[in-house]
Design a protein around this motif. Structure first.
Motif, PDB file in Angstrom:
ATOM      1  N   THR A 177     -12.281  44.334   1.414  1.00  0.00           N
ATOM      2  CA  THR A 177     -12.458  44.820  -0.314  1.00  0.00           C
ATOM      3  C   THR A 177     -11.427  43.960  -1.006  1.00  0.00           C
ATOM      4  OG1 THR A 177     -13.255  46.906   0.515  1.00  0.00           O
ATOM      5  CG2 THR A 177     -12.471  46.501  -1.818  1.00  0.00           C
ATOM      6  N   VAL A 178      -9.937  43.787  -0.588  1.00  0.00           N
ATOM      7  CA  VAL A 178      -9.145  42.798  -1.159  1.00  0.00           C
ATOM      8  C   VAL A 178      -9.615  41.527  -1.387  1.00  0.00           C
ATOM      9  CG1 VAL A 178      -6.909  42.007  -1.326  1.00  0.00           C
ATOM     10  CG2 VAL A 178      -7.119  44.420  -0.567  1.00  0.00           C
ATOM     11  N   ARG A 179     -10.183  41.248  -0.389  1.00  0.00           N
ATOM     12  CA  ARG A 179     -10.508  39.693  -0.172  1.00  0.00           C
ATOM     13  C   ARG A 179     -11.785  39.457  -1.344  1.00  0.00           C
ATOM     14  NH1 ARG A 179     -12.212  38.459   5.753  1.00  0.00           N
ATOM     15  NH2 ARG A 179     -12.775  36.274   4.851  1.00  0.00           N
TER      16      ARG A 179
ATOM     17  N   ASP B 139     -13.119  64.118   2.515  1.00  0.00           N
ATOM     18  CA  ASP B 139     -12.340  65.475   2.334  1.00  0.00           C
ATOM     19  C   ASP B 139     -11.352  65.299   1.178  1.00  0.00           C
ATOM     20  OD1 ASP B 139     -13.457  66.879   4.404  1.00  0.00           O
ATOM     21  OD2 ASP B 139     -12.113  65.982   5.864  1.00  0.00           O
ATOM     22  N   ARG B 140     -11.609  64.181   0.321  1.00  0.00           N
ATOM     23  CA  ARG B 140     -10.511  64.027  -0.861  1.00  0.00           C
ATOM     24  C   ARG B 140      -9.144  63.698  -0.556  1.00  0.00           C
ATOM     25  NH1 ARG B 140     -12.287  65.152  -6.012  1.00  0.00           N
ATOM     26  NH2 ARG B 140     -14.611  65.410  -6.407  1.00  0.00           N
ATOM     27  N   LEU B 141      -8.825  63.206   0.512  1.00  0.00           N
ATOM     28  CA  LEU B 141      -7.557  62.719   1.112  1.00  0.00           C
ATOM     29  C   LEU B 141      -7.397  61.294   0.945  1.00  0.00           C
ATOM     30  CD1 LEU B 141      -7.025  65.057   4.060  1.00  0.00           C
ATOM     31  CD2 LEU B 141      -6.303  65.454   1.849  1.00  0.00           C
ATOM     32  N   VAL B 142      -6.433  60.724   0.488  1.00  0.00           N
ATOM     33  CA  VAL B 142      -6.100  59.270   0.449  1.00  0.00           C
ATOM     34  C   VAL B 142      -5.491  59.082   1.911  1.00  0.00           C
ATOM     35  CG1 VAL B 142      -4.639  57.457  -0.411  1.00  0.00           C
ATOM     36  CG2 VAL B 142      -5.220  59.474  -2.006  1.00  0.00           C
ATOM     37  N   VAL B 143      -6.324  58.595   2.693  1.00  0.00           N
ATOM     38  CA  VAL B 143      -6.031  58.230   3.991  1.00  0.00           C
ATOM     39  C   VAL B 143      -5.670  56.737   4.218  1.00  0.00           C
ATOM     40  CG1 VAL B 143      -7.365  59.993   5.086  1.00  0.00           C
ATOM     41  CG2 VAL B 143      -8.688  58.030   4.636  1.00  0.00           C
ATOM     42  N   GLY B 144      -5.930  55.905   3.290  1.00  0.00           N
ATOM     43  CA  GLY B 144      -5.401  54.509   3.184  1.00  0.00           C
ATOM     44  C   GLY B 144      -4.888  53.997   2.111  1.00  0.00           C
ATOM     45  N   CYS B 145      -3.889  53.004   2.240  1.00  0.00           N
ATOM     46  CA  CYS B 145      -3.197  52.536   1.189  1.00  0.00           C
ATOM     47  C   CYS B 145      -2.903  50.900   1.289  1.00  0.00           C
ATOM     48  CB  CYS B 145      -2.015  53.187   0.744  1.00  0.00           C
ATOM     49  SG  CYS B 145      -0.857  52.501  -0.735  1.00  0.00           S
TER      50      CYS B 145
ATOM     51  N   LYS C  43      -5.782  40.826  14.992  1.00  0.00           N
ATOM     52  CA  LYS C  43      -7.167  41.094  15.395  1.00  0.00           C
ATOM     53  C   LYS C  43      -8.011  40.576  14.229  1.00  0.00           C
ATOM     54  CE  LYS C  43     -10.829  42.490  17.450  1.00  0.00           C
ATOM     55  NZ  LYS C  43     -11.442  43.835  17.100  1.00  0.00           N
ATOM     56  N   TYR C  44      -7.638  41.076  13.270  1.00  0.00           N
ATOM     57  CA  TYR C  44      -8.465  40.974  11.968  1.00  0.00           C
ATOM     58  C   TYR C  44      -8.592  39.414  11.655  1.00  0.00           C
ATOM     59  CZ  TYR C  44     -10.124  41.066   7.307  1.00  0.00           C
ATOM     60  OH  TYR C  44     -10.896  41.028   5.902  1.00  0.00           O
TER      61      TYR C  44
ATOM     62  N   GLY D  41     -11.494  51.669  11.381  1.00  0.00           N
ATOM     63  CA  GLY D  41     -12.000  50.438  10.628  1.00  0.00           C
ATOM     64  C   GLY D  41     -11.500  50.593   8.944  1.00  0.00           C
ATOM     65  N   ILE D  42     -10.629  51.404   8.790  1.00  0.00           N
ATOM     66  CA  ILE D  42     -10.293  51.818   7.537  1.00  0.00           C
ATOM     67  C   ILE D  42      -9.509  50.694   7.005  1.00  0.00           C
ATOM     68  CG2 ILE D  42      -8.816  53.273   5.833  1.00  0.00           C
ATOM     69  CD1 ILE D  42      -9.800  55.658   7.361  1.00  0.00           C
ATOM     70  N   ALA D  43      -8.351  50.286   7.661  1.00  0.00           N
ATOM     71  CA  ALA D  43      -7.327  48.834   7.275  1.00  0.00           C
ATOM     72  C   ALA D  43      -8.547  47.636   7.061  1.00  0.00           C
ATOM     73  CB  ALA D  43      -6.528  48.710   8.224  1.00  0.00           C
ATOM     74  N   THR D  44      -9.333  47.542   8.017  1.00  0.00           N
ATOM     75  CA  THR D  44     -10.183  46.501   7.933  1.00  0.00           C
ATOM     76  C   THR D  44     -11.276  46.363   6.703  1.00  0.00           C
ATOM     77  OG1 THR D  44     -10.386  46.423  10.311  1.00  0.00           O
ATOM     78  CG2 THR D  44     -12.297  45.333   9.311  1.00  0.00           C
ATOM     79  N   ARG D  45     -11.599  47.609   6.518  1.00  0.00           N
ATOM     80  CA  ARG D  45     -12.571  47.653   5.146  1.00  0.00           C
ATOM     81  C   ARG D  45     -11.673  47.482   3.811  1.00  0.00           C
ATOM     82  NH1 ARG D  45     -15.908  53.049   6.282  1.00  0.00           N
ATOM     83  NH2 ARG D  45     -14.228  53.606   7.883  1.00  0.00           N
ATOM     84  N   MET D  46     -10.503  47.909   3.767  1.00  0.00           N
ATOM     85  CA  MET D  46      -9.535  47.757   2.712  1.00  0.00           C
ATOM     86  C   MET D  46      -9.400  46.209   2.459  1.00  0.00           C
ATOM     87  SD  MET D  46      -6.850  51.019   2.395  1.00  0.00           S
ATOM     88  CE  MET D  46      -6.075  50.695   3.821  1.00  0.00           C
TER      89      MET D  46
END
Ligand code: ACO
Ligand code: ZN
Length: 226
Positions: free
Chosen positions: A191-193, A117-123, A222-223, A183-188
């Motif tokens: 990706t950082v790693r 939806d073109r929203l920034v939902v994670g940072c 958890k992560y 899983g948004i934080a997990t995927r971010m």
């Protein structure tokens, strides 16, 4: 400044007529004029801040069926840096951080999760950190060490000519309240790693969370154990 979290807590305590706005996620009591007013104030500004119009040049570092992750660096065009700052302000506001400066702003990497939806939902803001902090926290760290001793050791380490391993510090991680547990934080973090240091995949113990909140601890525990 509106205190989003406090309103959530207050509304939660009242329970009475608590409503969750389905677009901005604010919990407020619709039959309380003051709450209503605060919601109106918060709502539009919040949605404007997380809206992502799309840029000609964007650095897509990961793509998923429900969104993508873009990376913003400090030297990027003004509009990109401004959006990253806008979202950081939202996260800081929710985390209760006030004007916390990044430890190394020129090296901060901002990862934004943009949904369909073109929203920034994670940072997520990642910064290189040095082993120095760990060294200073060794058991021989004397309690009665003076400030000068401390500075001396710190400086000595910082000036060290031996190559120091740069580790990755997560100084902010935030996911829009209505998009959590997907899983948004997990995927971010994954990706950082894979992108933080060129050519290598960071192990979980090469990442450190700074000052985690209760949510942050639950997530990090958890992560890191999976
Ligand atoms: N309670 C319990 N377990 C949790 C929670 C929680 N609140 N959040 C995450 N987890 C665990 C779960 O096991 C989850 O897996 P599951 O959903 O299959 O059970 C797993 O972590 C992965 O969670 P994600 O879906 O990847 O995490 P999410 O996208 O929801 O984001 C975050 C987690 C960033 C902590 C989010 O809750 C948030 O933004 N909270 C408010 C801001 C905040 O506190 N950020 C951390 C600050 S610390 C710092 O910035 C260094
Ligand atoms: Zn709203």
């Amino acid at each position: 400044k509106l205190d989003h979290d406090q309103l959530i807590i207050d509304a939660g305590q009242k329970q009475f007529g608590a409503t969750t706005c389905s677009s901005c996620g604010m919990v407020y009591s619709a039959d309380n004029p003051e709450d209503n007013f605060q919601h109106t104030q918060f709502h539009q500004q919040f949605l404007d801040s997380i809206r992502y119009v799309g840029w000609k040049k964007e650095r897509v570092v990961a793509e998923f069926w429900d969104g993508k992750i873009i990376l913003v660096l400090p030297d990027d065009p003004k509009y990109a840096v401004r959006k990253a700052e806008e979202v950081r302000r939202i996260a800081d506001n929710e985390l209760g951080f006030q004007q916390v400066t990044l430890s190394r702003p020129t090296q901060a990497k901002t990862f934004l999760f943009i949904n369909t939806d073109r929203l920034v939902v994670g940072c997520l803001i990642a910064e290189p950190i040095r082993l120095a902090y760990r060294v200073l926290e060794q058991p021989d760290h004397k309690k009665d060490m003076t400030k000068d001793d401390f500075m001396e050791r710190h400086r000595a380490w910082c000036c060290s000519t031996t190559p120091e391993q740069a580790l990755c510090g997560i100084s902010r991680i935030w996911v829009f309240s209505l998009a959590r547990r997907q899983g948004i934080a997990t995927r971010m973090l994954d990706t950082v790693r894979s992108t933080f240091m060129f050519g290598s995949y960071l192990s979980k113990d090469e990442i450190a969370f700074s000052d985690p909140t209760p949510d942050g601890k639950l997530f990090a525990t958890k992560y890191c154990n999976t």
